[in-house]
Design a protein around this motif. Sequence first.
Motif, PDB file in Angstrom:
ATOM      1  N   TYR A 183     -40.754  61.488  78.416  1.00 52.76           N
ATOM      2  CA  TYR A 183     -41.249  62.855  78.594  1.00 52.76           C
ATOM      3  C   TYR A 183     -42.115  63.261  77.402  1.00 52.76           C
ATOM      4  O   TYR A 183     -43.225  63.779  77.571  1.00 52.76           O
ATOM      5  CB  TYR A 183     -40.067  63.821  78.762  1.00 52.76           C
ATOM      6  N   ASP A 184     -41.594  63.023  76.183  1.00 52.89           N
ATOM      7  CA  ASP A 184     -42.335  63.425  74.982  1.00 52.89           C
ATOM      8  C   ASP A 184     -43.692  62.733  74.891  1.00 52.89           C
ATOM      9  O   ASP A 184     -44.707  63.384  74.632  1.00 52.89           O
ATOM     10  CB  ASP A 184     -41.513  63.127  73.720  1.00 52.89           C
ATOM     11  N   VAL A 185     -43.732  61.423  75.113  1.00 50.61           N
ATOM     12  CA  VAL A 185     -45.003  60.696  75.044  1.00 50.61           C
ATOM     13  C   VAL A 185     -45.951  61.194  76.138  1.00 50.61           C
ATOM     14  O   VAL A 185     -47.137  61.442  75.877  1.00 50.61           O
ATOM     15  CB  VAL A 185     -44.798  59.167  75.177  1.00 50.61           C
ATOM     16  N   LEU A 186     -45.440  61.336  77.341  1.00 56.51           N
ATOM     17  CA  LEU A 186     -46.289  61.771  78.460  1.00 56.51           C
ATOM     18  C   LEU A 186     -46.901  63.143  78.177  1.00 56.51           C
ATOM     19  O   LEU A 186     -48.102  63.354  78.380  1.00 56.51           O
ATOM     20  CB  LEU A 186     -45.469  61.800  79.757  1.00 56.51           C
ATOM     21  N   MET A 187     -46.102  64.060  77.665  1.00 56.63           N
ATOM     22  CA  MET A 187     -46.601  65.413  77.402  1.00 56.63           C
ATOM     23  C   MET A 187     -47.523  65.452  76.176  1.00 56.63           C
ATOM     24  O   MET A 187     -48.534  66.148  76.181  1.00 56.63           O
ATOM     25  CB  MET A 187     -45.436  66.389  77.222  1.00 56.63           C
ATOM     26  N   GLU A 188     -47.174  64.716  75.140  1.00 55.86           N
ATOM     27  CA  GLU A 188     -47.976  64.726  73.911  1.00 55.86           C
ATOM     28  C   GLU A 188     -49.333  64.054  74.099  1.00 55.86           C
ATOM     29  O   GLU A 188     -50.341  64.534  73.579  1.00 55.86           O
ATOM     30  CB  GLU A 188     -47.239  63.986  72.782  1.00 55.86           C
ATOM     31  N   LYS A 189     -49.367  62.947  74.815  1.00 57.44           N
ATOM     32  CA  LYS A 189     -50.584  62.132  74.859  1.00 57.44           C
ATOM     33  C   LYS A 189     -51.370  62.199  76.162  1.00 57.44           C
ATOM     34  O   LYS A 189     -52.548  61.855  76.170  1.00 57.44           O
ATOM     35  CB  LYS A 189     -50.217  60.679  74.576  1.00 57.44           C
ATOM     36  N   HIS A 190     -50.720  62.579  77.250  1.00 60.34           N
ATOM     37  CA  HIS A 190     -51.396  62.437  78.546  1.00 60.34           C
ATOM     38  C   HIS A 190     -51.439  63.707  79.389  1.00 60.34           C
ATOM     39  O   HIS A 190     -52.040  63.693  80.456  1.00 60.34           O
ATOM     40  CB  HIS A 190     -50.731  61.313  79.355  1.00 60.34           C
ATOM     41  N   PHE A 191     -50.815  64.776  78.952  1.00 54.86           N
ATOM     42  CA  PHE A 191     -50.780  66.000  79.750  1.00 54.86           C
ATOM     43  C   PHE A 191     -51.948  66.908  79.390  1.00 54.86           C
ATOM     44  O   PHE A 191     -52.142  67.262  78.230  1.00 54.86           O
ATOM     45  CB  PHE A 191     -49.467  66.747  79.523  1.00 54.86           C
ATOM     46  N   ASP A 192     -52.707  67.268  80.402  1.00 52.59           N
ATOM     47  CA  ASP A 192     -53.805  68.218  80.235  1.00 52.59           C
ATOM     48  C   ASP A 192     -53.431  69.482  81.007  1.00 52.59           C
ATOM     49  O   ASP A 192     -53.398  69.469  82.243  1.00 52.59           O
ATOM     50  CB  ASP A 192     -55.112  67.629  80.790  1.00 52.59           C
ATOM     51  N   PRO A 193     -53.129  70.569  80.301  1.00 54.78           N
ATOM     52  CA  PRO A 193     -52.678  71.788  81.002  1.00 54.78           C
ATOM     53  C   PRO A 193     -53.719  72.368  81.948  1.00 54.78           C
ATOM     54  O   PRO A 193     -53.388  73.152  82.834  1.00 54.78           O
ATOM     55  CB  PRO A 193     -52.357  72.761  79.861  1.00 54.78           C
ATOM     56  N   GLN A 194     -54.995  71.973  81.784  1.00 48.77           N
ATOM     57  CA  GLN A 194     -56.052  72.468  82.668  1.00 48.77           C
ATOM     58  C   GLN A 194     -56.057  71.761  84.024  1.00 48.77           C
ATOM     59  O   GLN A 194     -56.459  72.354  85.024  1.00 48.77           O
ATOM     60  CB  GLN A 194     -57.424  72.299  82.003  1.00 48.77           C
ATOM     61  N   THR A 195     -55.607  70.492  84.042  1.00 52.05           N
ATOM     62  CA  THR A 195     -55.725  69.719  85.279  1.00 52.05           C
ATOM     63  C   THR A 195     -54.406  69.140  85.783  1.00 52.05           C
ATOM     64  O   THR A 195     -54.317  68.766  86.952  1.00 52.05           O
ATOM     65  CB  THR A 195     -56.714  68.547  85.084  1.00 52.05           C
ATOM     66  N   ASP A 196     -53.417  69.028  84.925  1.00 52.18           N
ATOM     67  CA  ASP A 196     -52.163  68.374  85.316  1.00 52.18           C
ATOM     68  C   ASP A 196     -51.083  69.381  85.671  1.00 52.18           C
ATOM     69  O   ASP A 196     -51.094  70.519  85.204  1.00 52.18           O
ATOM     70  CB  ASP A 196     -51.670  67.457  84.185  1.00 52.18           C
ATOM     71  N   ASN A 197     -50.138  68.933  86.469  1.00 48.89           N
ATOM     72  CA  ASN A 197     -49.036  69.769  86.926  1.00 48.89           C
ATOM     73  C   ASN A 197     -47.790  69.475  86.079  1.00 48.89           C
ATOM     74  O   ASN A 197     -47.276  68.361  86.104  1.00 48.89           O
ATOM     75  CB  ASN A 197     -48.778  69.468  88.407  1.00 48.89           C
ATOM     76  N   ARG A 198     -47.315  70.469  85.341  1.00 51.99           N
ATOM     77  CA  ARG A 198     -46.173  70.280  84.441  1.00 51.99           C
ATOM     78  C   ARG A 198     -44.923  69.852  85.214  1.00 51.99           C
ATOM     79  O   ARG A 198     -44.175  68.990  84.762  1.00 51.99           O
ATOM     80  CB  ARG A 198     -45.893  71.564  83.658  1.00 51.99           C
ATOM     81  N   GLU A 199     -44.701  70.424  86.364  1.00 57.12           N
ATOM     82  CA  GLU A 199     -43.519  70.056  87.146  1.00 57.12           C
ATOM     83  C   GLU A 199     -43.566  68.575  87.531  1.00 57.12           C
ATOM     84  O   GLU A 199     -42.559  67.868  87.422  1.00 57.12           O
ATOM     85  CB  GLU A 199     -43.410  70.924  88.401  1.00 57.12           C
ATOM     86  N   SER A 200     -44.724  68.098  87.938  1.00 52.15           N
ATOM     87  CA  SER A 200     -44.872  66.685  88.301  1.00 52.15           C
ATOM     88  C   SER A 200     -44.604  65.778  87.103  1.00 52.15           C
ATOM     89  O   SER A 200     -43.880  64.788  87.212  1.00 52.15           O
ATOM     90  CB  SER A 200     -46.282  66.407  88.826  1.00 52.15           C
TER      91      SER A 200
END
Length: 195
Positions: A57-74
């Motif tokens: 979770y930490d790696v995915l959110m820190e390095k790959h999550f874009d709040p403009q295009t990605d869905n946090r729930e997913s």
Amino acid sequence: MTLKERFIEIFERDVHREGAKELLDWLATTDFFTAPASTRYHCACPEGLLRHSLNVYDVLMEKHFDPQTDNRESFTLCSLLHDLCKAQFYKIGSRNVKNEATGQWEKVPFYQVEDQFPYGHGEKSVYLIERFVRLKPAEATAIRWHMGGFDDAARGGCFAISLAYDKYPLAVKLHLADLEATYLREKDTSAVNRR
């Protein structure tokens, strides 16, 4: 805050789909929060599966999550539950190991696989999640293929993984997060290999 408390806090904050509470309640009836993540490699220790899930979770959110295009729930569902297949999967045994300092043989615990439901790795996680929560195609595909080239189907020559990664960026991101968590953040986390 304990690892379990952090997991529950993240899950309850980010996952709001129908069945989410029932899924979390079911997790509490399994060994998910106490199980190892492997028999002797990364996080082969109590709470190893929980630690690994949070690291992904930490790696995915820190390095790959874009709040403009990605869905946090997913992203939360996929990272926290990608290895749900490992709940009720290991059992603790013991073996004799010679203590090099004393020369005495000692019984030490070790983990072994006791798969009650041999349904595959990613496939089993998807199946178990969907007993409670409906996954979107990108989520199911990401979880199914999170092992990348280590997946038995991919090693056997299945080319569906390439199509999955091409069609669903979340699948690539989850695989990369799983790799980094396993091989970099969880290096030397095996209680078994330290003996």
